[in-house]
Motif scaffolding. Structure first.
Motif, PDB file in Angstrom:
ATOM      1  N   GLU A 267      -5.063   0.538  -1.386  1.00  0.00           N
ATOM      2  CA  GLU A 267      -4.083   0.037  -0.416  1.00  0.00           C
ATOM      3  C   GLU A 267      -4.784  -0.584   0.784  1.00  0.00           C
ATOM      4  O   GLU A 267      -4.349  -1.608   1.325  1.00  0.00           O
ATOM      5  CB  GLU A 267      -3.158   1.176   0.036  1.00  0.00           C
ATOM      6  N   LYS A 270      -6.018  -3.957  -0.200  1.00  0.00           N
ATOM      7  CA  LYS A 270      -4.969  -4.982  -0.280  1.00  0.00           C
ATOM      8  C   LYS A 270      -4.776  -5.687   1.065  1.00  0.00           C
ATOM      9  O   LYS A 270      -4.463  -6.888   1.104  1.00  0.00           O
ATOM     10  CB  LYS A 270      -3.649  -4.364  -0.724  1.00  0.00           C
ATOM     11  N   HIS A 286      -3.976  -4.910  -7.519  1.00  0.00           N
ATOM     12  CA  HIS A 286      -2.796  -4.234  -8.075  1.00  0.00           C
ATOM     13  C   HIS A 286      -3.144  -3.554  -9.405  1.00  0.00           C
ATOM     14  O   HIS A 286      -2.692  -2.429  -9.673  1.00  0.00           O
ATOM     15  CB  HIS A 286      -1.659  -5.234  -8.289  1.00  0.00           C
ATOM     16  N   ALA A 289      -4.958  -0.442  -8.618  1.00  0.00           N
ATOM     17  CA  ALA A 289      -4.021   0.588  -8.167  1.00  0.00           C
ATOM     18  C   ALA A 289      -3.272   1.179  -9.351  1.00  0.00           C
ATOM     19  O   ALA A 289      -2.996   2.394  -9.391  1.00  0.00           O
ATOM     20  CB  ALA A 289      -3.041  -0.005  -7.160  1.00  0.00           C
ATOM     21  N   CYS A 290      -2.935   0.341 -10.324  1.00  0.00           N
ATOM     22  CA  CYS A 290      -2.291   0.811 -11.553  1.00  0.00           C
ATOM     23  C   CYS A 290      -3.147   1.881 -12.221  1.00  0.00           C
ATOM     24  O   CYS A 290      -2.641   2.923 -12.651  1.00  0.00           O
ATOM     25  CB  CYS A 290      -2.066  -0.380 -12.485  1.00  0.00           C
ATOM     26  N   GLU A 305       2.754  -1.135 -10.121  1.00  0.00           N
ATOM     27  CA  GLU A 305       1.536  -1.898  -9.829  1.00  0.00           C
ATOM     28  C   GLU A 305       1.176  -2.829 -10.992  1.00  0.00           C
ATOM     29  O   GLU A 305       0.649  -3.927 -10.769  1.00  0.00           O
ATOM     30  CB  GLU A 305       0.375  -0.951  -9.534  1.00  0.00           C
TER      31      GLU A 305
END
Length: 446
Positions: A267, A270, A286, A289-290, A305
């Protein structure tokens, strides 16, 4: 102290902190490998330091802890294999980084700096950069952007060498590159622009050292490199290197039992990734993050994500026009990450669907499919995961076929992560050793 003693002290520091804790870890591997109980008293360690050679099962247990190949233990012998597993570069004192020159480090400082990166991004202060130290015109020769460009080119070459030959061969080169850059920052004079570029190059070298240390089986060493890299990238104002560093640091975290910390770090990444203006960068973050949410068992967040990764990638510019550090990110890579996440969440059919998309994504001329020839280590890891998905669906023949591809791609690549992925796959295949093709594969890779 002997060279063996130096290496054993290093291992104690990075695998338990005390002799008894380290020996208990070796003993646990000793028992798990079927060699029975092993006493864990510090007198044993003292004997090893003073010339006593551990017996072969104990050496195998120690090598297992270090992700070092058993056949090399036999071929090289003690203590040569230990020297190979713990190279001299790991024994050097913590090298002075541009950030480390400002203040001494304390125990637990790396974790606190990680928390700072997360908090800073959330509050927006990560973008309030401090100026680079002014050029010291009165001391040292004057250097310009040409020197920074040379280091940048060498770091690009190191990235591609890591892709081709694996991290075990690249770590020392990354550390040495950093040492040269740090020396220039300390002893020469330069403009603010050149200073920023040199500091960004130092950050990238530390990131490379962190990644290759982790991929070589030294996650604790990696943590310090990543922390220094993030701090130097922040100070250099280089958002590309900062976001990339945080994303690689997150891999280390979710792979070593800290998926929620990894998700928080992504995060933070990002925030900086958006500021680069690259949808490809955001798609990669993303997808990362997934993976973190999947490792944490959070299917809803992982799916969210995954969708965001594909949406962001649909807006990406052609690879040749994007950020140079993202040369490895195409649609195939994104699908490989989504497939790995689905496998973590116990969804093998969905994982296989993603892995298939990775192989066939887009038109061949657009270079969107995953390129296993350019990234053999990654290909081997993803093929091992594909084989695991087939196994979970009782598709034994397909699993063995993918396992053979994984072994072929790992040939000549030095990577503890890759070796571990294959070892884990072999362990799962043993449950099917009554099947002739499985038995043949296990014998072929013994």
């Amino acid at each position: 102290m002997s060279e063996v003693g130096d290496r054993l002290d290093y291992l104690v520091a990075h695998h338990g902190g005390k002799a008894e804790a380290f020996l208990k870890r070796v003993a646990a591997r000793h028992q798990r490998l079927g060699f029975g109980n092993l006493a864990a008293n510090k007198q044993k360690l003292h004997r090893w330091k003073t010339g006593t050679r551990p017996d072969r099962p104990t050496q195998f247990a120690l090598a297992d802890l270090l992700n070092f190949p058993r056949h090399d233990v036999v071929e090289l012998g003690w203590p040569t294999w230990l020297h190979r597993a713990v190279p001299d570069a790991l024994l050097a004192p913590h090298r002075a980084t541009p950030t480390a020159l400002k203040a001494p480090r304390k125990a637990g400082d790396t974790v606190e700096r990680r928390r700072f990166m997360i908090t800073a991004a959330a509050s927006g202060i990560a973008l309030a950069f401090a100026p680079v130290a002014p050029a010291t015109a009165s001391t040292g020769r004057r250097v310009g952007d040409g020197l920074a460009a040379l280091h940048e080119q060498r770091l690009i070459a190191l990235r591609h060498l890591d892709d081709k030959v694996g991290s075990g061969h690249v770590y020392n080169a990354a550390v040495n590159e950093f040492d040269m850059i740090a020396g220039a920052l300390r002893t020469t004079s330069y403009s603010e622009t050149t200073g920023r570029r040199l500091l960004a190059a130092a950050a990238d070298a530390q990131r490379a050292a962190g990644w290759t240390a982790y991929d070589s089986g030294h996650p604790d060493l990696a943590e310090g490199h990543f922390a220094d890299a993030a701090e130097d990238a922040l100070e250099s104002h280089d958002l590309e290197i900062l976001a990339t560093t945080l994303s690689f640091w997150a891999i280390k975290l979710y792979s070593t039992g800290e998926p929620l910390e990894a998700a928080s770090l992504v995060e933070a990444a990002k925030v900086h990734g958006r500021a680069t203006g690259s949808p490809r960068m955001l798609a990669m973050l993303h997808a990362r993050a997934c993976r973190a949410h999947a490792r944490a068992g959070d299917q809803r967040s992982s799916d969210r994500e995954a969708n965001a990764a594909l949406d962001a990638y649909s807006q990406a510019s052609p690879l040749a026009d994007d950020l140079p550090s993202l040369y490895w990110v195409n649609l195939g890579e994104i699908y490989q990450l989504l497939g790995s996440s689905a496998l973590n969440l116990g969804r093998p059919a969905l994982a296989l669907d993603h892995f298939q998309h990775a192989a066939t994504a887009g038109l061949a001329e657009l270079q969107e499919g995953y390129d296993g020839d350019s990234f053999p280590r990654g290909a081997a890891i993803y093929e091992a995961r594909t084989a695991e998905a087939h196994l979970e669906l009782d598709a034994i023949e397909q699993a063995v076929a993918m396992a053979h591809l994984a072994v072929e791609h790992m040939g000549g690549v030095n990577s503890a992560r890759g070796s571990t992925a294959l070892a884990d796959l072999r362990a799962k295949l043993r449950a099917y050793r009554g099947v002739p093709e499985v038995r043949d594969f296990l014998e072929f890779t013994a």
